[in-house]
Write a protein that holds these residues in place. Structure first.
Motif, PDB file in Angstrom:
ATOM      1  N   GLY A   5      75.835 -54.720  -0.307  1.00  0.00           N
ATOM      2  CA  GLY A   5      75.197 -53.811  -1.248  1.00  0.00           C
ATOM      3  C   GLY A   5      75.395 -54.206  -2.696  1.00  0.00           C
ATOM      4  N   TRP A   6      75.544 -55.501  -2.925  1.00  0.00           N
ATOM      5  CA  TRP A   6      75.797 -56.002  -4.282  1.00  0.00           C
ATOM      6  C   TRP A   6      74.741 -55.496  -5.272  1.00  0.00           C
ATOM      7  CZ3 TRP A   6      79.383 -57.991  -7.254  1.00  0.00           C
ATOM      8  CH2 TRP A   6      78.997 -58.517  -8.501  1.00  0.00           C
ATOM      9  N   GLY A   7      75.185 -55.178  -6.480  1.00  0.00           N
ATOM     10  CA  GLY A   7      74.249 -54.814  -7.536  1.00  0.00           C
ATOM     11  C   GLY A   7      74.413 -53.384  -8.017  1.00  0.00           C
ATOM     12  N   VAL A   8      75.470 -52.679  -7.571  1.00  0.00           N
ATOM     13  CA  VAL A   8      75.701 -51.339  -8.105  1.00  0.00           C
ATOM     14  C   VAL A   8      76.212 -51.473  -9.542  1.00  0.00           C
ATOM     15  CG1 VAL A   8      76.148 -50.387  -5.823  1.00  0.00           C
ATOM     16  CG2 VAL A   8      78.078 -51.149  -7.229  1.00  0.00           C
ATOM     17  N   GLU A   9      76.191 -50.355 -10.265  1.00  0.00           N
ATOM     18  CA  GLU A   9      76.428 -50.409 -11.701  1.00  0.00           C
ATOM     19  C   GLU A   9      77.773 -51.046 -12.076  1.00  0.00           C
ATOM     20  OE1 GLU A   9      75.754 -46.659 -13.572  1.00  0.00           O
ATOM     21  OE2 GLU A   9      76.254 -47.468 -15.556  1.00  0.00           O
ATOM     22  N   SER A  10      78.795 -50.807 -11.267  1.00  0.00           N
ATOM     23  CA  SER A  10      80.123 -51.328 -11.619  1.00  0.00           C
ATOM     24  C   SER A  10      80.304 -52.800 -11.238  1.00  0.00           C
ATOM     25  CB  SER A  10      81.209 -50.473 -10.954  1.00  0.00           C
ATOM     26  OG  SER A  10      80.966 -50.375  -9.564  1.00  0.00           O
ATOM     27  N   ASP A  11      79.337 -53.391 -10.562  1.00  0.00           N
ATOM     28  CA  ASP A  11      79.441 -54.811 -10.195  1.00  0.00           C
ATOM     29  C   ASP A  11      79.160 -55.696 -11.412  1.00  0.00           C
ATOM     30  OD1 ASP A  11      79.946 -54.192  -7.535  1.00  0.00           O
ATOM     31  OD2 ASP A  11      77.865 -54.451  -6.902  1.00  0.00           O
ATOM     32  N   LEU A  12      79.921 -56.763 -11.503  1.00  0.00           N
ATOM     33  CA  LEU A  12      79.731 -57.692 -12.620  1.00  0.00           C
ATOM     34  C   LEU A  12      79.977 -59.104 -12.103  1.00  0.00           C
ATOM     35  CD1 LEU A  12      79.219 -57.496 -15.725  1.00  0.00           C
ATOM     36  CD2 LEU A  12      81.707 -57.588 -16.009  1.00  0.00           C
ATOM     37  N   GLY A  13      79.011 -59.994 -12.320  1.00  0.00           N
ATOM     38  CA  GLY A  13      79.206 -61.338 -11.785  1.00  0.00           C
ATOM     39  C   GLY A  13      78.466 -62.391 -12.573  1.00  0.00           C
ATOM     40  N   VAL A  14      78.842 -63.638 -12.311  1.00  0.00           N
ATOM     41  CA  VAL A  14      78.228 -64.802 -12.953  1.00  0.00           C
ATOM     42  C   VAL A  14      77.835 -65.785 -11.856  1.00  0.00           C
ATOM     43  CG1 VAL A  14      78.671 -66.799 -14.435  1.00  0.00           C
ATOM     44  CG2 VAL A  14      79.595 -64.557 -15.065  1.00  0.00           C
ATOM     45  N   ILE A  15      76.622 -66.300 -11.954  1.00  0.00           N
ATOM     46  CA  ILE A  15      76.150 -67.341 -11.037  1.00  0.00           C
ATOM     47  C   ILE A  15      76.094 -68.653 -11.822  1.00  0.00           C
ATOM     48  CG2 ILE A  15      74.239 -68.113  -9.554  1.00  0.00           C
ATOM     49  CD1 ILE A  15      75.443 -65.535  -8.515  1.00  0.00           C
ATOM     50  N   GLY A  16      76.548 -69.725 -11.188  1.00  0.00           N
ATOM     51  CA  GLY A  16      76.573 -71.014 -11.884  1.00  0.00           C
ATOM     52  C   GLY A  16      75.759 -72.073 -11.182  1.00  0.00           C
ATOM     53  N   GLY A  17      75.198 -72.974 -11.985  1.00  0.00           N
ATOM     54  CA  GLY A  17      74.442 -74.090 -11.433  1.00  0.00           C
ATOM     55  C   GLY A  17      72.971 -73.951 -11.739  1.00  0.00           C
ATOM     56  N   PRO A  18      72.177 -74.967 -11.349  1.00  0.00           N
ATOM     57  CA  PRO A  18      70.737 -74.945 -11.632  1.00  0.00           C
ATOM     58  C   PRO A  18      70.053 -73.739 -10.995  1.00  0.00           C
ATOM     59  CG  PRO A  18      71.438 -77.092 -10.778  1.00  0.00           C
ATOM     60  CD  PRO A  18      72.605 -76.171 -10.638  1.00  0.00           C
ATOM     61  N   ALA A  19      69.030 -73.207 -11.645  1.00  0.00           N
ATOM     62  CA  ALA A  19      68.353 -72.004 -11.157  1.00  0.00           C
ATOM     63  C   ALA A  19      67.845 -72.177  -9.729  1.00  0.00           C
ATOM     64  CB  ALA A  19      67.190 -71.653 -12.087  1.00  0.00           C
ATOM     65  N   GLU A  20      67.327 -73.369  -9.432  1.00  0.00           N
ATOM     66  CA  GLU A  20      66.733 -73.570  -8.102  1.00  0.00           C
ATOM     67  C   GLU A  20      67.792 -73.836  -7.022  1.00  0.00           C
ATOM     68  OE1 GLU A  20      66.954 -77.456 -10.225  1.00  0.00           O
ATOM     69  OE2 GLU A  20      66.444 -75.408 -10.745  1.00  0.00           O
ATOM     70  N   SER A  21      68.996 -74.186  -7.435  1.00  0.00           N
ATOM     71  CA  SER A  21      70.051 -74.426  -6.431  1.00  0.00           C
ATOM     72  C   SER A  21      71.415 -74.052  -7.005  1.00  0.00           C
ATOM     73  CB  SER A  21      70.053 -75.877  -5.965  1.00  0.00           C
ATOM     74  OG  SER A  21      70.283 -76.746  -7.059  1.00  0.00           O
ATOM     75  N   PRO A  22      71.692 -72.740  -7.097  1.00  0.00           N
ATOM     76  CA  PRO A  22      72.977 -72.307  -7.631  1.00  0.00           C
ATOM     77  C   PRO A  22      74.107 -72.870  -6.781  1.00  0.00           C
ATOM     78  CG  PRO A  22      71.864 -70.493  -6.518  1.00  0.00           C
ATOM     79  CD  PRO A  22      70.876 -71.615  -6.621  1.00  0.00           C
ATOM     80  N   CYS A  23      75.240 -73.158  -7.399  1.00  0.00           N
ATOM     81  CA  CYS A  23      76.328 -73.751  -6.605  1.00  0.00           C
ATOM     82  C   CYS A  23      77.665 -73.073  -6.832  1.00  0.00           C
ATOM     83  CB  CYS A  23      76.414 -75.256  -6.809  1.00  0.00           C
ATOM     84  SG  CYS A  23      76.301 -75.804  -8.480  1.00  0.00           S
ATOM     85  N   GLY A  24      77.684 -71.934  -7.501  1.00  0.00           N
ATOM     86  CA  GLY A  24      78.948 -71.222  -7.629  1.00  0.00           C
ATOM     87  C   GLY A  24      78.739 -69.797  -8.088  1.00  0.00           C
ATOM     88  N   ALA A  25      79.751 -68.983  -7.846  1.00  0.00           N
ATOM     89  CA  ALA A  25      79.699 -67.590  -8.295  1.00  0.00           C
ATOM     90  C   ALA A  25      81.108 -67.071  -8.542  1.00  0.00           C
ATOM     91  CB  ALA A  25      78.991 -66.710  -7.263  1.00  0.00           C
ATOM     92  N   ALA A  26      81.220 -66.225  -9.545  1.00  0.00           N
ATOM     93  CA  ALA A  26      82.467 -65.497  -9.819  1.00  0.00           C
ATOM     94  C   ALA A  26      82.047 -64.057 -10.019  1.00  0.00           C
ATOM     95  CB  ALA A  26      83.154 -66.052 -11.065  1.00  0.00           C
ATOM     96  N   TRP A  27      82.670 -63.153  -9.261  1.00  0.00           N
ATOM     97  CA  TRP A  27      82.189 -61.778  -9.340  1.00  0.00           C
ATOM     98  C   TRP A  27      83.310 -60.768  -9.212  1.00  0.00           C
ATOM     99  CZ3 TRP A  27      81.705 -64.900  -5.105  1.00  0.00           C
ATOM    100  CH2 TRP A  27      81.935 -64.383  -3.846  1.00  0.00           C
ATOM    101  N   LEU A  28      83.053 -59.590  -9.802  1.00  0.00           N
ATOM    102  CA  LEU A  28      84.028 -58.499  -9.828  1.00  0.00           C
ATOM    103  C   LEU A  28      83.453 -57.297  -9.111  1.00  0.00           C
ATOM    104  CD1 LEU A  28      85.128 -58.483 -13.584  1.00  0.00           C
ATOM    105  CD2 LEU A  28      86.391 -59.444 -11.643  1.00  0.00           C
TER     106      LEU A  28
END
Ligand code: COA
Length: 167
Positions: A49-72
């Motif tokens: 259910g990712w995406g509720v108001e308290s969620d906070l995250g960063v996606i890394g890498g090229p738009a067409e092929s992301p290769c990392g994520a850090a999320w709270l």
């Protein structure tokens, strides 16, 4: 990676976060598949259910092929997870796809997330296996060990909780 491509994590990133959770939880070591994670509440609570108001995250890498994520995620009450500290402190999960590790992306994502989180949260916490080299990354960013937080984890080794105070 000299200039990492970073963007905020949005609800549509949930499938990718399941993939990154698979890496962050070392699920392959236990012979699990990505789909298996959905049946393990101790893990699924980091992404479902990712995406509720308290969620906070960063996606890394090229738009067409992301290769990392850090999320709270704020995981409290029955959802309190491995790195629970208190009801105001979200837990961090982070992973980079194996092909892209060791290039600075994890550091860049974490630094961005720390900056983004400062206006939202007083701290962030995490649970990490004591022998995980990622501990050095966390220490560099300013995380410290929570006293008396060592536990035996799912793999039968030791995990420790770390916390980063943001204010
Ligand atoms: C931890 C992780 C997100 C770091 O991302 P990265 O892009 O590889 O990291 P960077 O290149 O920015 O920084 C390198 C640091 O990452 C950590 N690191 C490097 N390879 C790693 C690996 N295979 N596993 C865990 N951490 C690793 C180390 O702290 C390293 O610092 P060091 O060079 O002083 O030892 C990434 O390596 C990863 O996904 N590892 C596997 C999943 C994991 O352990 N997640 C954390 C669970 S708590």
């Amino acid at each position: 990676m000299t200039s990492a491509l970073l963007r905020p994590a949005v609800a549509a990133d949930e499938p990718f976060l399941w993939e990154m959770l698979y890496e962050a939880s070392h699920a392959a070591d236990q012979g699990l598949t990505v789909v298996d994670l959905e049946t393990i509440p101790a893990l699924s609570r980091y992404v479902e259910g990712w995406g509720v108001e308290s969620d906070l995250g960063v996606i890394g890498g090229p738009a067409e092929s992301p290769c990392g994520a850090a999320w709270l995620r704020l995981l409290t009450g029955a959802d309190a997870a491995y790195g629970y500290v208190d009801d105001a402190t979200p837990e961090l999960a982070i992973a980079v796809a194996p092909r892209a590790r060791g290039t600075g992306l994890g550091t860049a994502m974490l630094e961005r997330l720390v900056a983004d989180a400062a206006g939202h949260y007083p701290a962030m916490s995490l649970s990490v296996r004591e022998d995980n080299p990622a501990r050095r990354l966390y220490q560099r960013v300013g995380f410290v060990d929570v006293p008396r937080s060592r536990i035996v984890n799912r793999a039968g080794t030791t995990s420790i909780t770390m916390v980063l105070r943001l204010r």
